[in-house]
Design a protein around this motif. Structure first.
Motif, PDB file in Angstrom:
ATOM      1  N   ILE A  10      11.947  -3.358 -18.553  1.00 25.89           N
ATOM      2  CA  ILE A  10      10.491  -3.533 -18.438  1.00 25.89           C
ATOM      3  C   ILE A  10      10.175  -4.907 -17.861  1.00 25.89           C
ATOM      4  N   ASP A  11      10.902  -5.918 -18.325  1.00 25.29           N
ATOM      5  CA  ASP A  11      10.713  -7.271 -17.806  1.00 25.29           C
ATOM      6  C   ASP A  11      10.998  -7.308 -16.302  1.00 25.29           C
ATOM      7  N   ALA A  12      12.106  -6.719 -15.905  1.00 26.61           N
ATOM      8  CA  ALA A  12      12.460  -6.689 -14.481  1.00 26.61           C
ATOM      9  C   ALA A  12      11.399  -5.937 -13.680  1.00 26.61           C
ATOM     10  N   TYR A  13      10.902  -4.837 -14.232  1.00 25.67           N
ATOM     11  CA  TYR A  13       9.867  -4.052 -13.551  1.00 25.67           C
ATOM     12  C   TYR A  13       8.588  -4.879 -13.375  1.00 25.67           C
ATOM     13  N   LYS A  14       8.158  -5.533 -14.458  1.00 24.14           N
ATOM     14  CA  LYS A  14       6.929  -6.346 -14.394  1.00 24.14           C
ATOM     15  C   LYS A  14       7.080  -7.470 -13.376  1.00 24.14           C
ATOM     16  N   ARG A  15       8.226  -8.136 -13.399  1.00 22.47           N
ATOM     17  CA  ARG A  15       8.457  -9.232 -12.446  1.00 22.47           C
ATOM     18  C   ARG A  15       8.478  -8.721 -11.008  1.00 22.47           C
ATOM     19  N   SER A  16       9.075  -7.566 -10.789  1.00 16.02           N
ATOM     20  CA  SER A  16       9.101  -7.024  -9.428  1.00 16.02           C
ATOM     21  C   SER A  16       7.701  -6.618  -8.981  1.00 16.02           C
ATOM     22  N   GLU A  17       6.881  -6.105  -9.908  1.00 16.28           N
ATOM     23  CA  GLU A  17       5.493  -5.767  -9.577  1.00 16.28           C
ATOM     24  C   GLU A  17       4.713  -7.031  -9.216  1.00 16.28           C
ATOM     25  N   GLU A  18       4.907  -8.100 -10.010  1.00 12.52           N
ATOM     26  CA  GLU A  18       4.233  -9.367  -9.713  1.00 12.52           C
ATOM     27  C   GLU A  18       4.673  -9.906  -8.359  1.00 12.52           C
ATOM     28  N   ASN A  19       5.983  -9.830  -8.076  1.00  9.91           N
ATOM     29  CA  ASN A  19       6.488 -10.280  -6.779  1.00  9.91           C
ATOM     30  C   ASN A  19       5.907  -9.446  -5.649  1.00  9.91           C
ATOM     31  N   ALA A  20       5.821  -8.143  -5.856  1.00  6.33           N
ATOM     32  CA  ALA A  20       5.247  -7.266  -4.832  1.00  6.33           C
ATOM     33  C   ALA A  20       3.776  -7.604  -4.598  1.00  6.33           C
ATOM     34  N   ASP A  21       3.030  -7.875  -5.685  1.00 11.78           N
ATOM     35  CA  ASP A  21       1.625  -8.262  -5.541  1.00 11.78           C
ATOM     36  C   ASP A  21       1.501  -9.575  -4.764  1.00 11.78           C
ATOM     37  N   ARG A  22       2.363 -10.548  -5.096  1.00 12.09           N
ATOM     38  CA  ARG A  22       2.329 -11.830  -4.371  1.00 12.09           C
ATOM     39  C   ARG A  22       2.654 -11.622  -2.902  1.00 12.09           C
ATOM     40  N   ARG A  51       2.193  -8.851  -1.164  1.00 15.78           N
ATOM     41  CA  ARG A  51       1.059  -8.172  -0.517  1.00 15.78           C
ATOM     42  C   ARG A  51      -0.045  -9.174  -0.196  1.00 15.78           C
ATOM     43  N   THR A  52      -0.317 -10.075  -1.137  1.00 11.25           N
ATOM     44  CA  THR A  52      -1.338 -11.100  -0.915  1.00 11.25           C
ATOM     45  C   THR A  52      -0.941 -11.998   0.245  1.00 11.25           C
ATOM     46  N   TYR A  70      -1.300 -13.691   5.938  1.00 11.99           N
ATOM     47  CA  TYR A  70      -0.671 -13.830   7.255  1.00 11.99           C
ATOM     48  C   TYR A  70      -1.390 -12.987   8.305  1.00 11.99           C
ATOM     49  N   LEU A  71      -1.788 -11.779   7.914  1.00  9.33           N
ATOM     50  CA  LEU A  71      -2.502 -10.910   8.852  1.00  9.33           C
ATOM     51  C   LEU A  71      -3.855 -11.500   9.216  1.00  9.33           C
ATOM     52  N   GLU A  72      -4.545 -12.078   8.227  1.00  4.90           N
ATOM     53  CA  GLU A  72      -5.823 -12.733   8.509  1.00  4.90           C
ATOM     54  C   GLU A  72      -5.618 -13.913   9.448  1.00  4.90           C
ATOM     55  N   ASP A  73      -4.586 -14.725   9.175  1.00  6.30           N
ATOM     56  CA  ASP A  73      -4.285 -15.866  10.049  1.00  6.30           C
ATOM     57  C   ASP A  73      -3.949 -15.393  11.457  1.00  6.30           C
ATOM     58  N   ALA A  74      -3.184 -14.316  11.554  1.00  8.10           N
ATOM     59  CA  ALA A  74      -2.816 -13.781  12.868  1.00  8.10           C
ATOM     60  C   ALA A  74      -4.056 -13.276  13.607  1.00  8.10           C
TER      61      ALA A  74
END
Length: 127
Positions: free
Chosen positions: A68-80, A82-83, A88-92
């Protein structure tokens, strides 16, 4: 079993966790499920080796917390990520707009320069 199966195909996969056999019904490929089972079994064996007096139930709780910890951390990393990608897309997009503006200004200045050169050539021809 070379490829992934369609979502409607149900596989019955026999796995072994800590010496106990389980049959899993899943739409996932057998190789994938066997890999998951092997990873879980290795984690359980590792915990049992370090803590021989721990109960199997406690081992399963520790494994569940780890996953669960690994899943939560991977979700947080994925959210970061995506942000960050959105930024980057806005800057581009901004850079593309600025580039278009510079190209338009460049084209305008070239036209002005061409006009000046033509006037200069005409004056020289008149002499």
């Amino acid at each position: 079993m070379g490829g992934y199966r369609t979502m409607n195909t149900i596989n019955r996969v026999r796995i072994t966790i800590n010496g106990v056999h389980y049959t899993i019904s899943t739409s996932e490929p057998e190789e994938y499920v066997l890999g998951l089972a092997q990873e879980l079994d290795e984690q359980i064996k590792g915990i049992l080796e370090k803590n021989p007096s721990i109960s199997f139930n406690d081992v399963m709780v520790l494994c569940a917390i780890n996953y669960i910890d690994a899943y939560k951390r991977s979700e947080e990393n994925a959210d970061r990520m995506r942000t960050q990608i959105s930024e980057y897309l806005e800057d581009a997009a901004k850079a593309r707009i600025e580039l278009d503006e510079v190209k338009r200004e460049n084209a305008h200045l070239r036209r002005q320069l061409d006009g000046q050169e033509m006037k200069g050539q005409t004056k020289l021809d008149v002499k």
